[in-house]
Write a protein that holds these residues in place. Sequence first.
Motif, PDB file in Angstrom:
ATOM      1  N   PHE A  97      -1.732  13.228   0.232  1.00 43.61           N
ATOM      2  CA  PHE A  97      -1.318  11.908   0.578  1.00 43.61           C
ATOM      3  C   PHE A  97      -0.860  11.949   1.979  1.00 43.61           C
ATOM      4  O   PHE A  97      -0.067  12.549   2.433  1.00 43.61           O
ATOM      5  CB  PHE A  97      -0.173  11.242  -0.086  1.00 43.61           C
ATOM      6  CG  PHE A  97      -0.564  11.128  -1.862  1.00 43.61           C
ATOM      7  CD1 PHE A  97      -1.128  10.309  -2.195  1.00 43.61           C
ATOM      8  CD2 PHE A  97      -0.253  12.589  -2.623  1.00 43.61           C
ATOM      9  CE1 PHE A  97      -1.546  10.183  -3.700  1.00 43.61           C
ATOM     10  CE2 PHE A  97      -0.549  12.424  -4.034  1.00 43.61           C
ATOM     11  CZ  PHE A  97      -1.077  11.181  -4.415  1.00 43.61           C
TER      12      PHE A  97
ATOM     13  N   ARG B  48      10.865   5.801   6.166  1.00 39.08           N
ATOM     14  CA  ARG B  48      10.283   4.937   7.266  1.00 39.08           C
ATOM     15  C   ARG B  48      11.774   4.513   8.147  1.00 39.08           C
ATOM     16  O   ARG B  48      11.304   3.513   8.998  1.00 39.08           O
ATOM     17  CB  ARG B  48       9.510   3.698   6.904  1.00 39.08           C
ATOM     18  CG  ARG B  48       8.232   4.517   6.464  1.00 39.08           C
ATOM     19  CD  ARG B  48       7.224   3.308   6.185  1.00 39.08           C
ATOM     20  NE  ARG B  48       5.809   3.677   6.082  1.00 39.08           N
ATOM     21  CZ  ARG B  48       4.831   3.283   5.679  1.00 39.08           C
ATOM     22  NH1 ARG B  48       5.024   1.823   5.739  1.00 39.08           N
ATOM     23  NH2 ARG B  48       3.656   3.737   5.880  1.00 39.08           N
TER      24      ARG B  48
ATOM     25  N   LYS C 132       0.719  -1.021   0.135  1.00 42.16           N
ATOM     26  CA  LYS C 132      -0.002   0.121   0.001  1.00 42.16           C
ATOM     27  C   LYS C 132       0.821   1.206  -0.023  1.00 42.16           C
ATOM     28  O   LYS C 132       0.642   2.253  -0.719  1.00 42.16           O
ATOM     29  CB  LYS C 132      -1.026   0.201   1.130  1.00 42.16           C
ATOM     30  CG  LYS C 132      -0.342  -0.056   2.678  1.00 42.16           C
ATOM     31  CD  LYS C 132      -1.485  -0.312   3.610  1.00 42.16           C
ATOM     32  CE  LYS C 132      -1.030  -0.226   4.952  1.00 42.16           C
ATOM     33  NZ  LYS C 132      -0.032  -0.979   5.264  1.00 42.16           N
ATOM     34  N   SER C 133       1.902   1.267   0.565  1.00 39.92           N
ATOM     35  CA  SER C 133       2.944   2.404   0.684  1.00 39.92           C
ATOM     36  C   SER C 133       3.221   2.646  -0.621  1.00 39.92           C
ATOM     37  O   SER C 133       3.629   3.739  -1.117  1.00 39.92           O
ATOM     38  CB  SER C 133       3.690   2.536   1.695  1.00 39.92           C
ATOM     39  OG  SER C 133       3.417   2.577   3.112  1.00 39.92           O
TER      40      SER C 133
ATOM     41  N   MET D  23       1.140   4.293  -2.827  1.00 40.12           N
ATOM     42  CA  MET D  23       0.792   5.817  -2.683  1.00 40.12           C
ATOM     43  C   MET D  23       2.250   6.204  -3.334  1.00 40.12           C
ATOM     44  O   MET D  23       1.941   7.403  -3.774  1.00 40.12           O
ATOM     45  CB  MET D  23       0.761   6.014  -1.190  1.00 40.12           C
ATOM     46  CG  MET D  23       0.924   7.389  -0.749  1.00 40.12           C
ATOM     47  SD  MET D  23       1.526   8.226   0.456  1.00 40.12           S
ATOM     48  CE  MET D  23       3.120   8.420   0.028  1.00 40.12           C
TER      49      MET D  23
ATOM     50  N   ILE E  25      -2.990   6.344   3.628  1.00 36.63           N
ATOM     51  CA  ILE E  25      -2.730   4.942   3.717  1.00 36.63           C
ATOM     52  C   ILE E  25      -2.519   4.412   5.281  1.00 36.63           C
ATOM     53  O   ILE E  25      -1.992   5.042   6.029  1.00 36.63           O
ATOM     54  CB  ILE E  25      -1.054   4.799   3.213  1.00 36.63           C
ATOM     55  CG1 ILE E  25      -1.058   5.736   1.906  1.00 36.63           C
ATOM     56  CG2 ILE E  25      -0.596   3.435   3.237  1.00 36.63           C
ATOM     57  CD1 ILE E  25      -1.636   4.959   0.616  1.00 36.63           C
ATOM     58  N   THR E  26      -3.028   3.261   5.467  1.00 42.62           N
ATOM     59  CA  THR E  26      -3.186   2.868   6.802  1.00 42.62           C
ATOM     60  C   THR E  26      -3.499   1.400   7.042  1.00 42.62           C
ATOM     61  O   THR E  26      -4.210   0.622   6.044  1.00 42.62           O
ATOM     62  CB  THR E  26      -4.184   3.762   7.789  1.00 42.62           C
ATOM     63  OG1 THR E  26      -4.246   3.615   9.079  1.00 42.62           O
ATOM     64  CG2 THR E  26      -5.800   3.691   7.225  1.00 42.62           C
TER      65      THR E  26
ATOM     66  N   PHE F 161       3.631  12.148   6.237  1.00 40.18           N
ATOM     67  CA  PHE F 161       4.146  10.956   6.715  1.00 40.18           C
ATOM     68  C   PHE F 161       3.956  10.639   8.122  1.00 40.18           C
ATOM     69  O   PHE F 161       3.339  11.608   8.994  1.00 40.18           O
ATOM     70  CB  PHE F 161       5.722  10.846   6.426  1.00 40.18           C
ATOM     71  CG  PHE F 161       6.043  10.820   4.876  1.00 40.18           C
ATOM     72  CD1 PHE F 161       5.854   9.889   4.053  1.00 40.18           C
ATOM     73  CD2 PHE F 161       6.617  12.103   4.356  1.00 40.18           C
ATOM     74  CE1 PHE F 161       6.023   9.791   2.702  1.00 40.18           C
ATOM     75  CE2 PHE F 161       6.928  12.001   3.103  1.00 40.18           C
ATOM     76  CZ  PHE F 161       6.702  10.796   2.171  1.00 40.18           C
ATOM     77  N   GLN F 162       4.286   9.443   8.665  1.00 38.35           N
ATOM     78  CA  GLN F 162       3.984   9.139  10.009  1.00 38.35           C
ATOM     79  C   GLN F 162       4.742   9.900  11.051  1.00 38.35           C
ATOM     80  O   GLN F 162       4.390  10.555  11.964  1.00 38.35           O
ATOM     81  CB  GLN F 162       4.560   7.669  10.210  1.00 38.35           C
ATOM     82  CG  GLN F 162       4.147   7.234  11.458  1.00 38.35           C
ATOM     83  CD  GLN F 162       4.526   5.644  11.577  1.00 38.35           C
ATOM     84  OE1 GLN F 162       4.807   5.027  10.500  1.00 38.35           O
ATOM     85  NE2 GLN F 162       4.188   4.842  12.808  1.00 38.35           N
TER      86      GLN F 162
ATOM     87  N   ASP G 285       0.581   9.099   4.785  1.00 36.53           N
ATOM     88  CA  ASP G 285       0.963   7.649   4.886  1.00 36.53           C
ATOM     89  C   ASP G 285       0.994   7.407   6.424  1.00 36.53           C
ATOM     90  O   ASP G 285       1.955   7.991   7.302  1.00 36.53           O
ATOM     91  CB  ASP G 285       2.568   7.530   4.253  1.00 36.53           C
ATOM     92  CG  ASP G 285       2.623   6.238   4.403  1.00 36.53           C
ATOM     93  OD1 ASP G 285       2.279   5.192   4.862  1.00 36.53           O
ATOM     94  OD2 ASP G 285       4.082   6.101   3.855  1.00 36.53           O
ATOM     95  N   GLU G 286       0.058   6.629   6.959  1.00 35.86           N
ATOM     96  CA  GLU G 286       0.052   6.407   8.521  1.00 35.86           C
ATOM     97  C   GLU G 286       0.141   7.702   9.241  1.00 35.86           C
ATOM     98  O   GLU G 286       1.042   7.644  10.057  1.00 35.86           O
ATOM     99  CB  GLU G 286       1.236   5.507   8.891  1.00 35.86           C
ATOM    100  CG  GLU G 286       0.995   4.004   8.116  1.00 35.86           C
ATOM    101  CD  GLU G 286      -0.034   3.035   8.523  1.00 35.86           C
ATOM    102  OE1 GLU G 286      -0.814   3.399   9.338  1.00 35.86           O
ATOM    103  OE2 GLU G 286      -0.166   1.991   8.238  1.00 35.86           O
TER     104      GLU G 286
END
Lengths: 247, 184, 485
Positions: free
Chosen positions: A183, C482, A63-64, A67, A217-218, A108-109, A185-186
């Motif tokens: 977008f 990440r 999924k990431s 994205m 995205i999660t 982003f996260q 992402d988490e």
Amino acid sequence: MNRHAPIPSLHPAGGATSDADRPVLSARSIVYSYGNTPALRGVSVQVGAGEIVAITGPSGSGKSTLMLCLAGVLQPDAGDVEFRGRLVSDASESERSALRRSDFGILFQFGQLVPELTAAENVALPLLLSGVKRKAAITAATTWLDRFGVADHAASRPTEMSGGQVQRAAAARAMVTEPSVLFADEPTGALDALAGEQVMSQIVRVARESATSVVIITHDATVAAYGDREVVVRDGMIDHARDGIGS
Amino acid sequence: MSTGHVLMGLLAAGGRHGYDLKKAHDERFVGARPLAFGQVYATLERLQKKGFIEAVEIERVDGPDRTVYRLTDAGRADLAAWVGDVEPPAPFVANPFATKATIALLVGDADLASRYLRKQRAAHLDRMREYTRVKTDPSTPMSEVLAADYAIAHLDADLRWLETALDRITALHHPLTTESDDIS
Amino acid sequence: MSSGTPRHSVLLRLALSGGRSDRLRIALTAVGSAATTLLLLTAASVVCISTGDGPYRLAVLDQPGLRPGVIIALLLLTAPLAIFMGLCTRVGAPARDRRLAMFRMAGATPAEVTRIAALETGLAALLGSLFGVAAFAVGRLLLDRTTMGTFMVIAADGSKRSDIGIVRLLPTDVDVPFPVIVAVAALVTIGATVASAVALRRVRISAFGMTRSVPTNPPTKTAALLFVVGSGGLVGLGVVSRSSASSLPVLVGLSFALFAMCVVGLLMGSASLSASVGRLVAPRVSRPDLLIAGRRMIDAPYTASRAAASVVLAVLVGGAVLGTRANFLASQDPSDTFYADTFDLLSIVLGAAIVLSAANLVITTSEAIVERRRTLAALVAGGTPRAVLARAAIMESLVPLVPSVALASAAGLLAARSFFGTTVERLASFDVDGGNEFATVDVPVPWTQLVVLGGGAIAISVLATTISLVFLRASTRPSEIRAAA
């Protein structure tokens, strides 16, 4: 019956105008591999104007990567990504970089704010990059921080803010250029439940106000539930679970 | 859940009659099963026998007579003790999804079970989306937000289980069957 | 484990259990200690030149009176190398800190963790110095060349005369005693090990990671005071020494002390200068690269200045050398190349020092990039062009370097000019009766060389920073978003 159509009542445009029907962003059969490991094995997704789509799936489902391909960060090995009729997947690195700067916002996260810059400077950064003068950029940044409820922290460094405040400042930075697509992402991955809820509900509210499409995205269903629609990715492919669900 | 203690709790703020109590209960505990009138009156009678509540007056508006009850000191003490007590974690958990998935494996194969679980997952998320909309609406009162939080947490627990069950079933057998890739 | 203290083999295995950045640190430490060993052995062979050796083409090697200068120059060159090796302990520091914290979590005592880290450095340094010894031995064989040239011969009565004959380029014929070689290798190894243990003393290793005590505000007043007193004192001392007869040892001692003040002031000052320039620039600019660089200069003034310090030091010495050279050349007949040769050698040594300093800059800049790779990767994903981040990195190291280099070269030059004067007496005519005539000549300011020195130092630093930018592409890949910090 078009079972994948967004729920009409949730559509900010309300009516089924021709513009709202045309997707802002669409991917056709995209394939992406990390070396010999396939991450995406022919994925097609469309995102409508103002639509909030949650891309979910177990970790490692791709999924990431999906994205990053949609956002023009990665170039798919095969297949097309189209943004408002422009072929993103064929554009050069600098063209895609410019597109991400002007038409996309990415959240982003964690760890995306420059720790040495103040919150306002961080939010102003995308504007400064497009040549806006400092004073105007900082004013705009402060306004956006205010929309996310963290204007009090305009002069603070990210290290002086809580995780939720940092994420809201990061969301303000992603939205400051008034992008067509945001977008995320988490976006709540590093936050506790309430801080996460605050971030998510503010993102959704601001996105609805400015008719921005959002791609979340999660792996967290409670975050996916903020979307109008869910796209499940499993094993690098779209999972069509909704087939046969009565609605 | 002890209905008696819930009614006593509602009486803690002041005297009420049975009809009032039922209404207060249903308004406050959105999403809980509404109380039946018979159940309310039977419970009140039982509480009065135990000396936890007492009848103070009979109200008569344009309808039947209504007895107004009040919490006694003994009732207040019992209520305080109950609030402080730990509820035992449920010994048996109703698991209709697990049962259905097991039956799906029995009558069909992993594919059937997987298809069922994935549909169930989507249905759960639809429900969760509704509660999320309620929860994030600024005009929603606190009692409903709390109820929505509770419902979301439970749906989330189900969803986690569904996800794990899917992983187990697909990991044991073969990967997903691919269908048409159009999704719009 | 049965006994109270772990066996050395266990510590050894733990010391070598690191990842990619740990291997890079080990390799760089080895390279640094190899170079230091080579340099010290070269100095040792100059020390060991005895009457039977030579003659050499270079007067500074051939004449016993000039050799201490060579030895001091070579020893001075170990200073930037020591800084280089000190910086090596910073390579991959966050990753190593996490690894060491894991050892603590697993029950190692702080002393054991320090020993593990020191053992790693010690082994790398030992390996490096063995390589240095081998390189020295091979170099002696390969560079043993002779040419025709002039050399000085000292007769039995002590008189000197020039002679022409076969001369050696370098003291490759000198035998350095084996114990000296062992001592040098041991000195480098032990020095590096002790230094790394000392460096770790500032780091409190707990099971929950590291807390590094970093001074937040670099000293400004002290630095400025030291520099002003030092450089002012040097100028004043020069004036006093020429007008009145003072004893030479006092004069030399004083000038050394003042020079040291200058150096310390400059080194401390480059950090505070960096922070001040940042404070001036960051709140005003509209350029994103300057904004990032300026804020970094405020928040991490030591990052760039730590490496820039050795560049600045080399330029300070270089300025003094250029001033002295101008003075000596002005007093000498232009056809005589004696001083010119010597100063050329000195320039080569200084050039090497500047190049080494630039290598230090490569380490600090690349480390700063790798450390921040998650933020940088997120910025690039959000559409920030890599060129902006590259320019920010270059500006961060160079903006504070330019004024420091200008100050350093000016201070060095001023010190030399005040010490040796701005005029010299040059032999104008030679008379056999001893009635030599002298003319007073103005010493020219060596503008060209100064520009070459300062500009060259800055150009090499730009190059060094640019080299470190090769890490930028890898550090901004989407997969780094990440990555753990």
